[in-house]
Enzyme design. Structure first.
Site, PDB file in Angstrom:
ATOM      1  N   GLY A   1       0.787  -1.225   0.000  1.00 52.77           N
ATOM      2  CA  GLY A   1       0.000   0.000   0.000  1.00 52.77           C
ATOM      3  C   GLY A   1       0.821   1.277   0.000  1.00 52.77           C
ATOM      4  O   GLY A   1       0.293   2.367  -0.233  1.00 52.77           O
ATOM      5  N   GLU A   2       2.114   1.170   0.271  1.00 59.61           N
ATOM      6  CA  GLU A   2       2.978   2.355   0.242  1.00 59.61           C
ATOM      7  C   GLU A   2       3.077   2.879  -1.188  1.00 59.61           C
ATOM      8  O   GLU A   2       3.019   2.120  -2.151  1.00 59.61           O
ATOM      9  CB  GLU A   2       4.367   1.974   0.759  1.00 59.61           C
ATOM     10  N   ARG A  29     -12.560  20.634  10.349  1.00 58.84           N
ATOM     11  CA  ARG A  29     -13.545  20.671  11.435  1.00 58.84           C
ATOM     12  C   ARG A  29     -12.882  20.533  12.806  1.00 58.84           C
ATOM     13  O   ARG A  29     -13.474  20.859  13.825  1.00 58.84           O
ATOM     14  CB  ARG A  29     -14.597  19.573  11.231  1.00 58.84           C
ATOM     15  N   HIS A  67     -13.628  25.675   6.783  1.00 58.14           N
ATOM     16  CA  HIS A  67     -14.696  25.471   7.764  1.00 58.14           C
ATOM     17  C   HIS A  67     -14.683  26.572   8.824  1.00 58.14           C
ATOM     18  O   HIS A  67     -15.725  26.941   9.361  1.00 58.14           O
ATOM     19  CB  HIS A  67     -14.547  24.098   8.422  1.00 58.14           C
ATOM     20  N   ASP A 119     -27.279  26.269  10.723  1.00 59.28           N
ATOM     21  CA  ASP A 119     -26.882  26.252  12.129  1.00 59.28           C
ATOM     22  C   ASP A 119     -26.376  27.640  12.525  1.00 59.28           C
ATOM     23  O   ASP A 119     -26.162  28.514  11.691  1.00 59.28           O
ATOM     24  CB  ASP A 119     -25.818  25.180  12.407  1.00 59.28           C
ATOM     25  N   LYS A 139     -29.851  24.062  16.051  1.00 64.58           N
ATOM     26  CA  LYS A 139     -29.884  22.606  16.206  1.00 64.58           C
ATOM     27  C   LYS A 139     -29.047  22.174  17.398  1.00 64.58           C
ATOM     28  O   LYS A 139     -28.105  22.853  17.805  1.00 64.58           O
ATOM     29  CB  LYS A 139     -29.368  21.918  14.939  1.00 64.58           C
ATOM     30  N   ARG A 182     -27.103  18.520  18.756  1.00 62.84           N
ATOM     31  CA  ARG A 182     -26.706  17.177  18.323  1.00 62.84           C
ATOM     32  C   ARG A 182     -26.612  16.228  19.504  1.00 62.84           C
ATOM     33  O   ARG A 182     -26.182  16.611  20.594  1.00 62.84           O
ATOM     34  CB  ARG A 182     -25.338  17.213  17.627  1.00 62.84           C
ATOM     35  N   ASP A 236     -22.045  16.819   4.596  1.00 65.60           N
ATOM     36  CA  ASP A 236     -21.441  15.520   4.899  1.00 65.60           C
ATOM     37  C   ASP A 236     -22.500  14.421   4.759  1.00 65.60           C
ATOM     38  O   ASP A 236     -22.723  13.893   3.676  1.00 65.60           O
ATOM     39  CB  ASP A 236     -20.818  15.547   6.287  1.00 65.60           C
TER      40      ASP A 236
END
Length: 313
Positions: free
Chosen positions: A42-43, A99, A133, A172, A195, A197, A225
């Site tokens: 995977g490298e 985020r 963000h 929001d 809102k 959560r 998202d």
């Protein structure tokens, strides 16, 4: 181009090649040649297949998960540095891990700060991104950051709709500043959704602050998202008497069951950019390309021209 001015070249990470090709075409130069070698475990290892010595290099890479995209960008920056590129600009239409811009509870990382330090350590001399963000992420860098606004792309489209009784909405409280900026430019009203959560991506309650009766509403946000917030907000506003509800979201992450939520919601249309490739098409999703904006700003940066004129708001 002056003989004293170094040539600019544009390269791309694997998952952002679709966008880099558009940017290079708008810029007026071919996309740079490079290869990516993969090992069986995977490298991977990037390699520039043309000289970049003394040149300005733009590396286009949206760092959406998984982490391979970020790692690929870091390796490409390091390779460009070791190949004696004069300027290395990380062009990140979507800045991943944004985020995580603060500690919102004990014993958690500030991922955005870590990414900033990784980019600088790898050798980036400039960063170009769009609709972070949180605006203050620019302060995590010691190098110049060009923070572009997708409003340059979205506002002409909104105006072309010719909507009467237009109202801009924020899904929001955190997005209220963005909503007010759009409403000021469009001379419209503003409403805000409040809102709470239960946990990440799961909404407990949502209330509407403002009146939407008889209004054509456009929700604005920096990203979508799972789609839960926008779908719930759209349904709430239609139930409160709105004529129509559209949504503008710069970065189409669209994870989990986002496509199903959008298609089953009362949203008339979701408008996004191509900062992240769509996993599949949807009749409700319209994509506006950010390639012309990035190509123009990259050209301005390369020629040391002011980019302030590209900020509508």
């Amino acid at each position: 181009m002056s003989n004293l001015e170094p040539e600019a070249k544009i390269f791309a990470c694997s998952q952002s090649e679709y966008l880099a090709e558009k940017i290079a075409k708008e810029y007026g130069i071919p996309l740079g040649k490079m290869t990516m070698s993969h090992y069986s475990d995977g490298e991977f290892q990037p390699s520039y297949e043309e000289s970049i010595r003394g040149l300005r290099v733009f590396i286009v890479c949206s760092t959406f998960p998984n982490a391979d995209n970020l790692m690929e960008l870091l390796l490409m920056i390091d390779a460009a540095k070791r190949a004696s590129a004069r300027h290395i600009t990380a062009v990140m239409p979507y800045f991943g891990w944004a985020r995580q811009d603060r500690k919102d509870k004990p014993r958690v990382p500030i991922g955005a700060k870590l990414v900033a330090k990784l980019l600088e350590t790898a050798g980036a001399t400039r960063v170009m991104t769009m609709d972070l963000h949180a605006d203050q992420i620019q302060g995590f860098f010691e190098k110049p950051v060009d923070h572009l606004f997708a409003s340059t792309i979205f506002l002409p489209y909104v105006e072309s709709l010719g909507l009467d009784n237009l109202t801009i909405a924020s899904p929001d409280m955190g997005g209220s500043k963005r909503a007010y900026a759009y409403s000021k430019f469009l001379e419209s009203d503003v409403v805000i959704c409040y809102k709470q959560r239960k946990e990440a991506n799961i909404i407990d309650t949502m209330e509407l602050i403002g009146d939407v009766v008889g209004k054509n509403v456009i929700l604005v946000d920096d990203m979508i998202d799972t789609g839960g917030t926008l779908a719930k907000a759209a349904d709430l506003m239609m139930d409160k008497g709105a004529l129509s509800v559209r949504a503008i979201c710069t970065h189409a992450i669209l994870s989990g069951g986002a496509y199903e939520k959008i298609e089953q919601s009362k949203l008339l249309e979701l408008i996004v950019t191509d900062s992240i490739p769509l996993k599949r098409e949807s009749n409700k999703i319209r994509v506006l390309s950010c390639a012309p904006l990035f190509a123009e700003v990259m050209h301005m940066v390369h020629h040391n021209n002011s980019i302030s004129g590209k900020f509508i708001m």
